[in-house]
Write a protein that holds these residues in place. Structure first.
Motif, PDB file in Angstrom:
ATOM      1  N   ASP A 177     -24.796  28.971 -29.342  1.00 29.90           N
ATOM      2  CA  ASP A 177     -24.653  27.267 -29.473  1.00 29.90           C
ATOM      3  C   ASP A 177     -25.508  26.654 -27.947  1.00 29.90           C
ATOM      4  O   ASP A 177     -25.022  25.319 -28.127  1.00 29.90           O
ATOM      5  CB  ASP A 177     -23.550  26.481 -30.087  1.00 29.90           C
ATOM      6  CG  ASP A 177     -23.030  27.478 -31.632  1.00 29.90           C
ATOM      7  OD1 ASP A 177     -23.889  27.721 -31.832  1.00 29.90           O
ATOM      8  OD2 ASP A 177     -22.156  27.657 -31.254  1.00 29.90           O
ATOM      9  N   GLY A 178     -25.615  27.003 -27.244  1.00 24.95           N
ATOM     10  CA  GLY A 178     -26.033  26.371 -26.159  1.00 24.95           C
ATOM     11  C   GLY A 178     -25.293  26.286 -25.382  1.00 24.95           C
ATOM     12  O   GLY A 178     -24.977  25.397 -24.015  1.00 24.95           O
ATOM     13  N   LEU A 179     -23.936  26.371 -25.512  1.00 26.58           N
ATOM     14  CA  LEU A 179     -22.789  26.178 -24.563  1.00 26.58           C
ATOM     15  C   LEU A 179     -22.676  26.721 -23.333  1.00 26.58           C
ATOM     16  O   LEU A 179     -23.883  28.239 -23.054  1.00 26.58           O
ATOM     17  CB  LEU A 179     -21.679  26.797 -25.552  1.00 26.58           C
ATOM     18  CG  LEU A 179     -21.354  25.829 -26.400  1.00 26.58           C
ATOM     19  CD1 LEU A 179     -20.189  26.677 -27.656  1.00 26.58           C
ATOM     20  CD2 LEU A 179     -21.192  24.769 -26.490  1.00 26.58           C
ATOM     21  N   CYS A 180     -22.331  25.592 -22.156  1.00 26.89           N
ATOM     22  CA  CYS A 180     -22.278  26.793 -20.850  1.00 26.89           C
ATOM     23  C   CYS A 180     -22.013  27.857 -20.833  1.00 26.89           C
ATOM     24  O   CYS A 180     -20.445  28.112 -21.653  1.00 26.89           O
ATOM     25  CB  CYS A 180     -21.207  25.927 -19.774  1.00 26.89           C
ATOM     26  SG  CYS A 180     -22.028  27.022 -18.194  1.00 26.89           S
ATOM     27  N   PRO A 181     -22.507  29.004 -20.665  1.00 25.45           N
ATOM     28  CA  PRO A 181     -21.924  30.630 -20.768  1.00 25.45           C
ATOM     29  C   PRO A 181     -20.751  30.924 -19.429  1.00 25.45           C
ATOM     30  O   PRO A 181     -20.061  32.049 -19.222  1.00 25.45           O
ATOM     31  CB  PRO A 181     -22.990  31.219 -20.671  1.00 25.45           C
ATOM     32  CG  PRO A 181     -24.073  30.216 -19.920  1.00 25.45           C
ATOM     33  CD  PRO A 181     -24.405  29.284 -20.145  1.00 25.45           C
ATOM     34  N   GLN A 182     -20.510  30.117 -17.954  1.00 30.16           N
ATOM     35  CA  GLN A 182     -19.472  29.717 -17.919  1.00 30.16           C
ATOM     36  C   GLN A 182     -18.481  28.974 -17.904  1.00 30.16           C
ATOM     37  O   GLN A 182     -17.238  29.778 -16.814  1.00 30.16           O
ATOM     38  CB  GLN A 182     -20.131  29.627 -16.121  1.00 30.16           C
ATOM     39  CG  GLN A 182     -21.295  29.798 -15.577  1.00 30.16           C
ATOM     40  CD  GLN A 182     -21.679  29.594 -14.048  1.00 30.16           C
ATOM     41  OE1 GLN A 182     -21.071  28.930 -13.101  1.00 30.16           O
ATOM     42  NE2 GLN A 182     -23.485  29.271 -13.864  1.00 30.16           N
TER      43      GLN A 182
ATOM     44  N   SER B 140     -14.156  36.391 -13.552  1.00 31.57           N
ATOM     45  CA  SER B 140     -13.880  36.175 -15.650  1.00 31.57           C
ATOM     46  C   SER B 140     -13.675  34.272 -15.400  1.00 31.57           C
ATOM     47  O   SER B 140     -13.639  33.783 -14.382  1.00 31.57           O
ATOM     48  CB  SER B 140     -12.655  36.436 -16.760  1.00 31.57           C
ATOM     49  OG  SER B 140     -11.448  35.937 -15.823  1.00 31.57           O
ATOM     50  N   ALA B 141     -13.872  33.739 -15.912  1.00 33.59           N
ATOM     51  CA  ALA B 141     -13.664  31.867 -15.761  1.00 33.59           C
ATOM     52  C   ALA B 141     -11.918  31.987 -15.817  1.00 33.59           C
ATOM     53  O   ALA B 141     -12.185  31.011 -15.104  1.00 33.59           O
ATOM     54  CB  ALA B 141     -13.660  31.439 -17.508  1.00 33.59           C
ATOM     55  N   SER B 142     -10.870  32.580 -16.237  1.00 31.28           N
ATOM     56  CA  SER B 142     -10.238  32.056 -15.800  1.00 31.28           C
ATOM     57  C   SER B 142      -9.086  33.522 -14.585  1.00 31.28           C
ATOM     58  O   SER B 142      -8.764  32.608 -13.482  1.00 31.28           O
ATOM     59  CB  SER B 142      -9.303  33.294 -16.745  1.00 31.28           C
ATOM     60  OG  SER B 142      -7.917  33.306 -16.326  1.00 31.28           O
ATOM     61  N   GLU B 143     -10.301  34.224 -13.879  1.00 27.27           N
ATOM     62  CA  GLU B 143     -10.071  34.679 -12.532  1.00 27.27           C
ATOM     63  C   GLU B 143     -10.426  33.925 -11.473  1.00 27.27           C
ATOM     64  O   GLU B 143      -9.824  33.289 -10.376  1.00 27.27           O
ATOM     65  CB  GLU B 143     -11.184  35.890 -12.169  1.00 27.27           C
ATOM     66  CG  GLU B 143     -10.380  36.313 -10.946  1.00 27.27           C
ATOM     67  CD  GLU B 143     -11.497  37.742 -10.394  1.00 27.27           C
ATOM     68  OE1 GLU B 143     -11.495  37.886  -9.791  1.00 27.27           O
ATOM     69  OE2 GLU B 143     -11.228  38.767 -11.914  1.00 27.27           O
TER      70      GLU B 143
END
Length: 198
Positions: free
Chosen positions: A192-197, A30-33
């Motif tokens: 909304d086209g936001l970065c999925p990462q 995850s982004a948090s990890e």
């Protein structure tokens, strides 16, 4: 970073660093990890006792203003190899006063070379803000500009809540190789086209 990722690039220099940063993004579930891994990398750059003493003895002086000015100068002097040309500037603190505790990065080399908003957010912005607050006792709000690749470090200024941080609401960069692949496959990525990462 190589120890944290458990893998090393065969490419030399900065190009190898960017490959390892990409692996750090992939390794995290995850982004948090990923953010937590990057915080550990930053911690490993300092002798542990130095961080403890700085936070306990220097960070409280003058409501953190001395520590904020110190880390701004140290960042500007020691991080140009990573970020590119940067200089100390004044920022407006939450109390409305101006303090020379900012660092302006003219064109962030890390962002430019990684070509990825997710790498910027998850391996630089968020972990650096967390590291300075949790391990050095200094508030930091980083404002990357994804159009000109500049970045403003605001030491002594707390970051906004995650849900209101405008950097986390940006779409993928046009130059991002992953975004290009998604466009070719007809997918916009996140909502909304936001970065999925992010």
């Amino acid at each position: 970073m190589v120890e944290e990722v458990g893998w090393d690039s065969q490419k030399p220099g900065y190009e190898g660093l960017i490959e390892v940063a990409n692996r750090l993004m992939i390794k995290g579930k995850s982004a948090s990890e990923t953010e937590q891994s990057a915080v550990r990398v930053l911690q490993a750059l300092f002798p542990p006792l130095l961080l403890v003493l700085f936070k306990a003895l220097l960070a409280p002086i003058a409501n953190g203003q001395l520590a904020s000015m110190m880390v701004a100068r140290a960042t500007a002097l020691s991080c140009q190899w990573l970020m590119g040309t940067c200089s100390v500037n004044s920022v407006t603190l939450p109390n409305g006063k101006s303090l020379s505790s900012g660092v302006f990065v003219e064109k962030c080399k890390y962002l430019e070379e990684s070509k990825c908003l997710g790498i910027c957010i998850n391996t630089c912005k968020l972990p650096t803000q967390t590291f300075f607050k949790d391990h050095m006792g200094v508030d930091l709000y980083m404002e990357p500009n994804f159009e000109d690749y500049s970045c403003q470090f605001n030491f002594g200024v707390p970051p906004p809540p995650i849900d209101t941080d405008k950097a986390l609401k940006e779409p993928c960069l046009d130059i991002c190789t992953n975004a290009r692949r998604r466009r070719e496959l007809g997918s916009s990525g996140g909502p909304d086209g936001l970065c999925p990462q992010v």
